[in-house]
Design a protein around this motif. Structure first.
Motif, PDB file in Angstrom:
ATOM      1  N   PHE A  10       0.841  -1.204   0.000  1.00 29.43           N
ATOM      2  CA  PHE A  10       0.000   0.000   0.000  1.00 29.43           C
ATOM      3  C   PHE A  10       0.873   1.251   0.000  1.00 29.43           C
ATOM      4  O   PHE A  10       0.580   2.243  -0.665  1.00 29.43           O
ATOM      5  CB  PHE A  10      -0.941   0.007   1.211  1.00 29.43           C
ATOM      6  N   ARG A  14       1.247   4.228  -2.674  1.00 35.77           N
ATOM      7  CA  ARG A  14       0.986   5.614  -2.263  1.00 35.77           C
ATOM      8  C   ARG A  14       2.156   6.519  -2.605  1.00 35.77           C
ATOM      9  O   ARG A  14       1.975   7.670  -2.986  1.00 35.77           O
ATOM     10  CB  ARG A  14       0.679   5.650  -0.755  1.00 35.77           C
ATOM     11  N   ARG A  35      -9.506   7.396   0.199  1.00 36.29           N
ATOM     12  CA  ARG A  35      -8.525   6.689   1.030  1.00 36.29           C
ATOM     13  C   ARG A  35      -7.107   7.242   0.870  1.00 36.29           C
ATOM     14  O   ARG A  35      -6.650   7.504  -0.241  1.00 36.29           O
ATOM     15  CB  ARG A  35      -8.486   5.192   0.748  1.00 36.29           C
ATOM     16  N   SER A  40      -4.221   3.224   6.068  1.00 37.56           N
ATOM     17  CA  SER A  40      -3.134   2.308   6.444  1.00 37.56           C
ATOM     18  C   SER A  40      -3.025   2.185   7.964  1.00 37.56           C
ATOM     19  O   SER A  40      -2.789   1.099   8.489  1.00 37.56           O
ATOM     20  CB  SER A  40      -1.800   2.780   5.868  1.00 37.56           C
ATOM     21  N   TYR A  43      -6.352   0.097   8.907  1.00 35.33           N
ATOM     22  CA  TYR A  43      -6.399  -1.293   8.428  1.00 35.33           C
ATOM     23  C   TYR A  43      -5.159  -2.093   8.830  1.00 35.33           C
ATOM     24  O   TYR A  43      -5.284  -3.199   9.350  1.00 35.33           O
ATOM     25  CB  TYR A  43      -6.563  -1.350   6.904  1.00 35.33           C
ATOM     26  N   GLN A  44      -3.970  -1.542   8.550  1.00 34.52           N
ATOM     27  CA  GLN A  44      -2.760  -2.315   8.844  1.00 34.52           C
ATOM     28  C   GLN A  44      -2.307  -2.103  10.298  1.00 34.52           C
ATOM     29  O   GLN A  44      -1.892  -3.048  10.963  1.00 34.52           O
ATOM     30  CB  GLN A  44      -1.633  -1.952   7.858  1.00 34.52           C
TER      31      GLN A  44
HETATM   32  C1  LIG Z   1      -5.569   2.566   0.960  1.00 34.26           C
HETATM   33  C2  LIG Z   1      -5.727   1.322   1.787  1.00 34.26           C
HETATM   34  C3  LIG Z   1      -6.791   0.464   1.575  1.00 34.26           C
HETATM   35  N1  LIG Z   1      -6.921  -0.658   2.316  1.00 34.26           N
HETATM   36  C4  LIG Z   1      -8.037  -1.590   2.049  1.00 34.26           C
HETATM   37  C5  LIG Z   1      -9.406  -1.038   2.340  1.00 34.26           C
HETATM   38  C6  LIG Z   1     -10.317  -1.671   1.315  1.00 34.26           C
HETATM   39  O1  LIG Z   1     -11.016  -2.752   1.901  1.00 34.26           O
HETATM   40  C7  LIG Z   1      -9.370  -2.213   0.261  1.00 34.26           C
HETATM   41  C8  LIG Z   1      -9.590  -1.612  -1.085  1.00 34.26           C
HETATM   42  O2  LIG Z   1      -9.615  -0.229  -0.950  1.00 34.26           O
HETATM   43  P1  LIG Z   1     -10.252   0.659  -2.107  1.00 34.26           P
HETATM   44  O3  LIG Z   1      -9.552   0.363  -3.388  1.00 34.26           O
HETATM   45  O4  LIG Z   1     -10.289   2.064  -1.663  1.00 34.26           O
HETATM   46  O5  LIG Z   1     -11.687   0.046  -2.306  1.00 34.26           O
HETATM   47  P2  LIG Z   1     -13.107   0.372  -1.613  1.00 34.26           P
HETATM   48  O6  LIG Z   1     -13.109   1.788  -1.111  1.00 34.26           O
HETATM   49  O7  LIG Z   1     -14.065   0.164  -2.728  1.00 34.26           O
HETATM   50  O8  LIG Z   1     -13.313  -0.648  -0.517  1.00 34.26           O
HETATM   51  O9  LIG Z   1      -8.046  -1.913   0.693  1.00 34.26           O
HETATM   52  C9  LIG Z   1      -5.984  -0.993   3.291  1.00 34.26           C
HETATM   53  O10 LIG Z   1      -6.096  -2.047   3.940  1.00 34.26           O
HETATM   54  N2  LIG Z   1      -4.934  -0.150   3.523  1.00 34.26           N
HETATM   55  C10 LIG Z   1      -4.750   1.004   2.810  1.00 34.26           C
HETATM   56  O11 LIG Z   1      -3.770   1.749   3.057  1.00 34.26           O
END
Ligand SMILES: Cc1cn([C@H]2C[C@H](O)[C@@H](COP(=O)(O)OP(=O)(O)O)O2)c(=O)[nH]c1=O
Ligand SMILES: Nc1ncnc2c1ncn2[C@@H]1O[C@H](COP(=O)(O)OP(=O)(O)O)[C@@H](O)[C@H]1O
Length: 143
Positions: A10, A14, A35, A40, A43-44
């Protein structure tokens, strides 16, 4: 896939994106992203358990510290979000999303000037209006 590899992918993506973002910012454009760094951390950092501090440090490294003027976080309980989504991807497990949501809410509490929380239970039209109002409150437009 490991949590660290996921984070680094990710961040690599970025880092490339930030070059384009800077290009437009320097020319006076408004840049709108779906996003950015907070995802990050949520989620991470929280979801995968890598921790907030390490993700924030690596975010800053990947983006040269470029932070948005304003971030809209549309908040909804996990139950409702899963119901709306229908088909789920690898990021959309219940307990995981509970941690992700806590991460976003903690970030919003930490950065009340930058992160605006909007209630995802409102209609699309209401949320749209709130976003427009917040932007108009922060910037004056001529036309
Ligand atoms: C940008 C980003 C997204 N994600 C995850 C969140 C989403 O479930 C997945 C895809 O993100 P995204 O492409 O924004 O799709 P959507 O908004 O349609 O869900 O990636 C991370 O885990 N870490 C990150 O840094
Ligand atoms: N305010 C809202 N009220 C009702 N349904 C919504 C609202 N916002 C989004 N949705 C629906 O929820 C689902 C997921 O929304 P979306 O914005 O695509 O989320 P994500 O970017 O996380 O994938 C879509 O089916 C969308 O139509």
């Amino acid at each position: 896939m490991t949590p660290k590899a996921e984070l680094l992918l990710f961040l690599a993506s970025r880092n490339l994106l930030v070059e384009d973002i800077k290009h437009y910012l320097f020319r006076g454009y408004f840049v709108v992203l779906d996003r950015y760094v907070d995802s990050s951390v949520a989620y991470q950092g929280f979801g995968r358990g890598l921790g907030k501090e390490v993700v924030e440090k690596l975010n800053a490294f990947a983006t040269d510290g470029l932070i948005p003027d304003v971030t809209f976080y549309i908040d909804i309980d996990v139950e409702t979000a899963l119901r709306r989504k229908g088909e789920l991807n690898r990021f959309e497990k219940r307990e995981f999303l509970e941690r992700v949501r806590k991460g976003y809410l903690l970030l919003a509490e930490e950065h009340p000037e930058r992160i605006v929380i909007l209630d995802g239970n409102r209609t699309v039209e209401e949320i749209h209006r709130m976003v427009v109002e917040e932007i108009e409150r922060r910037w004056k437009f001529d036309g």
